[in-house]
Design a protein around this motif. Sequence first.
Motif, PDB file in Angstrom:
ATOM      1  N   THR A  37      44.277  17.624  54.564  1.00 45.22           N
ATOM      2  CA  THR A  37      44.475  16.548  55.535  1.00 45.22           C
ATOM      3  C   THR A  37      45.787  16.672  56.286  1.00 45.22           C
ATOM      4  O   THR A  37      45.969  16.046  57.325  1.00 45.22           O
ATOM      5  N   SER A  38      46.717  17.478  55.754  1.00 47.77           N
ATOM      6  CA  SER A  38      47.963  17.726  56.483  1.00 47.77           C
ATOM      7  C   SER A  38      48.508  19.098  56.111  1.00 47.77           C
ATOM      8  O   SER A  38      48.229  19.631  55.046  1.00 47.77           O
ATOM      9  N   MET A  39      49.319  19.641  57.019  1.00 46.06           N
ATOM     10  CA  MET A  39      49.887  20.977  56.841  1.00 46.06           C
ATOM     11  C   MET A  39      51.359  20.920  57.231  1.00 46.06           C
ATOM     12  O   MET A  39      51.700  20.468  58.326  1.00 46.06           O
ATOM     13  N   SER A  40      52.236  21.398  56.343  1.00 40.73           N
ATOM     14  CA  SER A  40      53.672  21.336  56.626  1.00 40.73           C
ATOM     15  C   SER A  40      54.258  22.677  57.061  1.00 40.73           C
ATOM     16  O   SER A  40      55.449  22.768  57.303  1.00 40.73           O
ATOM     17  N   SER A  41      53.421  23.728  57.132  1.00 36.66           N
ATOM     18  CA  SER A  41      53.937  25.043  57.525  1.00 36.66           C
ATOM     19  C   SER A  41      52.874  25.819  58.299  1.00 36.66           C
ATOM     20  O   SER A  41      51.728  25.400  58.374  1.00 36.66           O
ATOM     21  N   THR A  42      53.252  26.946  58.851  1.00 34.63           N
ATOM     22  CA  THR A  42      52.318  27.811  59.557  1.00 34.63           C
ATOM     23  C   THR A  42      51.966  28.975  58.650  1.00 34.63           C
ATOM     24  O   THR A  42      52.845  29.723  58.217  1.00 34.63           O
ATOM     25  N   THR A  43      50.682  29.123  58.345  1.00 30.37           N
ATOM     26  CA  THR A  43      50.244  30.204  57.468  1.00 30.37           C
ATOM     27  C   THR A  43      48.795  30.561  57.739  1.00 30.37           C
ATOM     28  O   THR A  43      48.043  29.763  58.297  1.00 30.37           O
ATOM     29  N   SER A  44      48.410  31.749  57.326  1.00 33.11           N
ATOM     30  CA  SER A  44      47.022  32.200  57.402  1.00 33.11           C
ATOM     31  C   SER A  44      46.590  32.732  56.039  1.00 33.11           C
ATOM     32  O   SER A  44      45.656  33.502  55.932  1.00 33.11           O
ATOM     33  N   THR A  45      47.283  32.320  54.991  1.00 32.19           N
ATOM     34  CA  THR A  45      47.121  32.892  53.664  1.00 32.19           C
ATOM     35  C   THR A  45      46.519  31.902  52.672  1.00 32.19           C
ATOM     36  O   THR A  45      46.917  30.748  52.622  1.00 32.19           O
ATOM     37  N   ILE A  46      45.580  32.402  51.869  1.00 31.99           N
ATOM     38  CA  ILE A  46      45.002  31.642  50.763  1.00 31.99           C
ATOM     39  C   ILE A  46      45.330  32.402  49.488  1.00 31.99           C
ATOM     40  O   ILE A  46      45.042  33.602  49.384  1.00 31.99           O
ATOM     41  N   SER A  47      45.936  31.732  48.533  1.00 36.19           N
ATOM     42  CA  SER A  47      46.325  32.388  47.282  1.00 36.19           C
ATOM     43  C   SER A  47      45.470  31.896  46.118  1.00 36.19           C
ATOM     44  O   SER A  47      44.729  30.934  46.245  1.00 36.19           O
ATOM     45  N   GLY A  48      45.627  32.571  44.986  1.00 42.23           N
ATOM     46  CA  GLY A  48      44.977  32.142  43.754  1.00 42.23           C
ATOM     47  C   GLY A  48      43.707  32.884  43.396  1.00 42.23           C
ATOM     48  O   GLY A  48      42.973  32.434  42.511  1.00 42.23           O
ATOM     49  N   LEU A  49      43.403  34.020  44.066  1.00 43.99           N
ATOM     50  CA  LEU A  49      42.195  34.760  43.713  1.00 43.99           C
ATOM     51  C   LEU A  49      42.177  35.042  42.212  1.00 43.99           C
ATOM     52  O   LEU A  49      43.225  35.247  41.596  1.00 43.99           O
ATOM     53  N   PRO A  50      40.996  35.055  41.600  1.00 45.86           N
ATOM     54  CA  PRO A  50      40.910  35.121  40.143  1.00 45.86           C
ATOM     55  C   PRO A  50      41.282  36.460  39.518  1.00 45.86           C
ATOM     56  O   PRO A  50      41.664  36.514  38.355  1.00 45.86           O
ATOM     57  N   VAL A  51      41.183  37.560  40.278  1.00 46.71           N
ATOM     58  CA  VAL A  51      41.450  38.896  39.759  1.00 46.71           C
ATOM     59  C   VAL A  51      42.208  39.670  40.841  1.00 46.71           C
ATOM     60  O   VAL A  51      41.848  39.587  42.018  1.00 46.71           O
ATOM     61  N   ALA A  52      43.237  40.417  40.463  1.00 46.59           N
ATOM     62  CA  ALA A  52      43.978  41.224  41.436  1.00 46.59           C
ATOM     63  C   ALA A  52      43.093  42.319  42.016  1.00 46.59           C
ATOM     64  O   ALA A  52      42.235  42.885  41.325  1.00 46.59           O
ATOM     65  N   GLY A  66      33.480  32.608  36.449  1.00 44.54           N
ATOM     66  CA  GLY A  66      34.306  31.443  36.198  1.00 44.54           C
ATOM     67  C   GLY A  66      34.702  30.737  37.472  1.00 44.54           C
ATOM     68  O   GLY A  66      34.103  30.933  38.534  1.00 44.54           O
ATOM     69  N   THR A  67      35.728  29.920  37.362  1.00 45.08           N
ATOM     70  CA  THR A  67      36.234  29.151  38.499  1.00 45.08           C
ATOM     71  C   THR A  67      37.665  29.577  38.796  1.00 45.08           C
ATOM     72  O   THR A  67      38.327  30.166  37.954  1.00 45.08           O
ATOM     73  N   TRP A  68      38.124  29.278  39.997  1.00 43.53           N
ATOM     74  CA  TRP A  68      39.502  29.523  40.397  1.00 43.53           C
ATOM     75  C   TRP A  68      39.884  28.456  41.401  1.00 43.53           C
ATOM     76  O   TRP A  68      39.022  27.765  41.954  1.00 43.53           O
ATOM     77  N   THR A  69      41.162  28.287  41.631  1.00 40.63           N
ATOM     78  CA  THR A  69      41.632  27.247  42.540  1.00 40.63           C
ATOM     79  C   THR A  69      42.312  27.888  43.740  1.00 40.63           C
ATOM     80  O   THR A  69      43.442  28.378  43.636  1.00 40.63           O
ATOM     81  N   PRO A  70      41.623  27.900  44.892  1.00 39.01           N
ATOM     82  CA  PRO A  70      42.256  28.429  46.098  1.00 39.01           C
ATOM     83  C   PRO A  70      43.372  27.491  46.559  1.00 39.01           C
ATOM     84  O   PRO A  70      43.275  26.274  46.391  1.00 39.01           O
ATOM     85  N   ALA A  71      44.425  28.055  47.136  1.00 36.59           N
ATOM     86  CA  ALA A  71      45.565  27.246  47.587  1.00 36.59           C
ATOM     87  C   ALA A  71      46.093  27.777  48.916  1.00 36.59           C
ATOM     88  O   ALA A  71      46.162  28.985  49.132  1.00 36.59           O
ATOM     89  N   ILE A  72      46.450  26.851  49.788  1.00 40.07           N
ATOM     90  CA  ILE A  72      47.111  27.175  51.043  1.00 40.07           C
ATOM     91  C   ILE A  72      48.505  26.563  50.966  1.00 40.07           C
ATOM     92  O   ILE A  72      48.650  25.353  50.803  1.00 40.07           O
ATOM     93  N   SER A  73      49.528  27.402  51.075  1.00 40.13           N
ATOM     94  CA  SER A  73      50.907  26.924  51.020  1.00 40.13           C
ATOM     95  C   SER A  73      51.167  25.941  52.156  1.00 40.13           C
ATOM     96  O   SER A  73      50.867  26.225  53.310  1.00 40.13           O
ATOM     97  N   GLY A  74      51.694  24.773  51.839  1.00 42.94           N
ATOM     98  CA  GLY A  74      52.002  23.763  52.841  1.00 42.94           C
ATOM     99  C   GLY A  74      50.882  22.765  53.087  1.00 42.94           C
ATOM    100  O   GLY A  74      51.083  21.760  53.756  1.00 42.94           O
ATOM    101  N   ALA A  75      49.687  23.024  52.536  1.00 42.07           N
ATOM    102  CA  ALA A  75      48.553  22.108  52.733  1.00 42.07           C
ATOM    103  C   ALA A  75      48.574  21.019  51.671  1.00 42.07           C
ATOM    104  O   ALA A  75      48.947  21.254  50.522  1.00 42.07           O
TER     105      ALA A  75
END
Length: 135
Positions: A54-69, A20-29
Amino acid sequence: NFGATGGAVSSKTLDDYEEGTWTPAISGASGGTALGYYTKIGNLVFIKMRISWTSMSSTTSTISGLPVASNSATQSMAMSIYSNSGFGSIPSGKGYLNAYVDASATTMYCSWQPNTTQANFAASGNIYISGTYTT
């Protein structure tokens, strides 16, 4: 050998397949694109994703939203990152980017190797990640 053998179903019959599909997300992006695809076979999940911002409002190295734990017992370090922009310059003494999924998580962390130094995202960027992890 998966499947039927000599007309009988073996003990190795593939009975857990999902894609299937999933939506990766970067907090602050913000701005850009977020696309993710996955295939799960048994306890192995293969992912591929692209995310740009195109812009980032915080400092992070994390991508969330993986499809399965992920598996509760171990971290998975089998990710490959391609970045034509998104992390800035390589820190002194570091050679390559890596991504890993922490135990019992749907979050991926990006790091510089060797010695796992956090790889923070740049003010804007475009990255591709593919790899596997266990559930």
